[in-house]
Design an enzyme around this catalytic site. Sequence first.
Site, PDB file in Angstrom:
ATOM      1  N   ASP A  41      -1.539  -6.939 -23.605  1.00 54.89           N
ATOM      2  CA  ASP A  41      -0.327  -7.743 -23.400  1.00 54.89           C
ATOM      3  C   ASP A  41      -0.439  -9.046 -24.196  1.00 54.89           C
ATOM      4  O   ASP A  41      -1.295  -9.890 -23.893  1.00 54.89           O
ATOM      5  CB  ASP A  41      -0.181  -8.050 -21.902  1.00 54.89           C
ATOM      6  CG  ASP A  41       1.208  -8.559 -21.537  1.00 54.89           C
ATOM      7  OD1 ASP A  41       1.990  -8.856 -22.450  1.00 54.89           O
ATOM      8  OD2 ASP A  41       1.507  -8.654 -20.335  1.00 54.89           O
ATOM      9  N   ASP A  42       0.386  -9.193 -25.221  1.00 52.19           N
ATOM     10  CA  ASP A  42       0.404 -10.416 -26.053  1.00 52.19           C
ATOM     11  C   ASP A  42      -0.826 -10.539 -26.949  1.00 52.19           C
ATOM     12  O   ASP A  42      -1.260 -11.651 -27.248  1.00 52.19           O
ATOM     13  CB  ASP A  42       0.490 -11.690 -25.193  1.00 52.19           C
ATOM     14  CG  ASP A  42       1.858 -11.953 -24.620  1.00 52.19           C
ATOM     15  OD1 ASP A  42       2.758 -11.120 -24.824  1.00 52.19           O
ATOM     16  OD2 ASP A  42       2.034 -12.982 -23.942  1.00 52.19           O
ATOM     17  N   CYS A  77       7.792  -8.817 -24.564  1.00 53.92           N
ATOM     18  CA  CYS A  77       7.172  -7.756 -23.763  1.00 53.92           C
ATOM     19  C   CYS A  77       8.113  -6.621 -23.402  1.00 53.92           C
ATOM     20  O   CYS A  77       7.875  -5.460 -23.730  1.00 53.92           O
ATOM     21  CB  CYS A  77       6.573  -8.345 -22.491  1.00 53.92           C
ATOM     22  SG  CYS A  77       5.282  -9.586 -22.774  1.00 53.92           S
ATOM     23  N   ASP A 311       1.687  -4.949 -27.065  1.00 54.52           N
ATOM     24  CA  ASP A 311       3.155  -4.955 -27.023  1.00 54.52           C
ATOM     25  C   ASP A 311       3.776  -5.960 -27.981  1.00 54.52           C
ATOM     26  O   ASP A 311       4.941  -5.832 -28.359  1.00 54.52           O
ATOM     27  CB  ASP A 311       3.678  -5.167 -25.603  1.00 54.52           C
ATOM     28  CG  ASP A 311       3.209  -6.466 -24.966  1.00 54.52           C
ATOM     29  OD1 ASP A 311       2.437  -7.225 -25.596  1.00 54.52           O
ATOM     30  OD2 ASP A 311       3.611  -6.734 -23.810  1.00 54.52           O
ATOM     31  N   ASN A 312       3.055  -6.994 -28.359  1.00 53.47           N
ATOM     32  CA  ASN A 312       3.524  -7.957 -29.374  1.00 53.47           C
ATOM     33  C   ASN A 312       2.362  -8.868 -29.733  1.00 53.47           C
ATOM     34  O   ASN A 312       1.308  -8.845 -29.093  1.00 53.47           O
ATOM     35  CB  ASN A 312       4.719  -8.788 -28.882  1.00 53.47           C
ATOM     36  CG  ASN A 312       4.542  -9.404 -27.516  1.00 53.47           C
ATOM     37  OD1 ASN A 312       5.119  -8.950 -26.532  1.00 53.47           O
ATOM     38  ND2 ASN A 312       3.734 -10.457 -27.435  1.00 53.47           N
TER      39      ASN A 312
END
Length: 537
Positions: A41-42, A77, A311-312
Amino acid sequence: MFHLDTGRLWVCLLLLGFIGFSLPKAEGRSRKPNVVLILTDDQDVAMGGMTPLKKTKELIADQGITFSNAYVASALCCPSRSSILTGRYPHNHHVINNTIEGNCSSKAWQKTQEPYAFPALLHSIGYQTFFAGKYLNQYGSEDSGGVDHVPPGWNYWFALEKNSKYYNYTLSENGKARNHGDNYSLDYLTDVLANVSLDFLNYKSNYQPFFMMISTPAPHSPWIAAPQYEKTFPNVTAPRGGNFNVHGKDKHWLIRQAKSPMSNSSIQFLDNAFRKRWQTLLSVDDLIEKLLKQLEAHGELDNTFIFFTSDNGYHTGQFSLPIDKRQLYEFDLKVPLLVRGPGIQHNQISKSLVANIDLGPTILDIAGYDLNKTQMDGMSFLPLMKNNSNVNWRTDILIEYQGEGLNKSDPACPAMGPGVSQCFPDCVCEDAINNTYACVRTIAAAHDLQYCEFDDLEVFVEVYNLTADPNQLTNIAKTIDKEILEKMNHRLMILQSCYGASCHTPGVFDPRYRFDPQIIFRERGEQAHLLTRKASK
């Protein structure tokens, strides 16, 4: 070590009852490959986000393929995760931000998209499916049906309510709420995900192939490391690259309004955040090591594809923006993508342009699903992993994002709307309704370009030559060849309205590309304005 407390024992019993007792591994194993998707995540790749993951590199990258040009369709997200699950661009799955109003885990999403997400399709052809971790930012909220809702196609569901946390959270265990506290040995989420994943491998059926999706909270805020890692990387600071703490002088006003140079307090804050992000990833590294050892112990590793991605991306001080994502630059859009599995040669690096919309089609292709039955915008990159020399791969992808803020006209953004990034610690408005843009990212033999249009009060254009300017310091919208600018605008219009197979048409620098001259181009003021494009809503 994690203790087998009553909660974990309950999970084991649930697995036994829900999936069935496993039979001897030597009997009746399916020849179809298993698939594991690990999603952080991130996690950036451009700012050194893979550096802490030594075990992951050794166990996945060194044993398989690294995609050095992997991008997300939207640098936030929920839209990005929705693209992963559906294989679709945001303009087709209609998730535009992290709010229920933005369609994140809404009832409409559940009705129109979830039944056709790739895990549901895998389940329909006999795969056991397992999910653990963060799903979508609004999952479990009252307006999205609470934690009782289990999306179709999942045999085993172990999903976090709402956004990433490390302690004091609620999980949906097959639709039943289970609350967790702040005891490290029982509650640290990354370790909980590791252990419930191992439980699944121990108790699953051996007669069916399986798909596992493990979605960790790391390295998302609040950046709480496991106790044993709290003092690691004591001297690490955010990278001081060419775009660190510099003014984005020729960029959209949302970037230009950042305070530059940043204050000492901002720099201290982002350095601390950067270090803590790395610390949280060490537990992910442990999770991956445990998982692969368990797969090997069960004799499954050689028949399992393992994907690792995020996700990014994320930024920490680039263009004087302290911390966040959502922007159109490489540090927010580019993500790690590593894959190992049957038939993939070791230590490969692919420069092919892939996107998170390709994960679903690729995994379905691995499973033998007929991709002609889907309406996915992405493409299977399985042939790239198998070194198929006949692959005619794409040269461009679409990136799109719609801002969340409430105030459309005031550059100072005094009214911070729901979901808008906070201020750390100097207020920099990183998002607003005005932060609505669409880009074409092109990587071809002789061209490494990004073309973007903002849907603001007036259309604002940013263009970057990544070969000459990898830090994206200079917007060349005014100086680039006008014919290329027109073609990139034309291609953007095509991609913004594409659906399914029409998203696979040749890019601007593909010899098969055909340019439609019915386009009006004119320069107005200081920027190029392309008047025929209408932003997708």
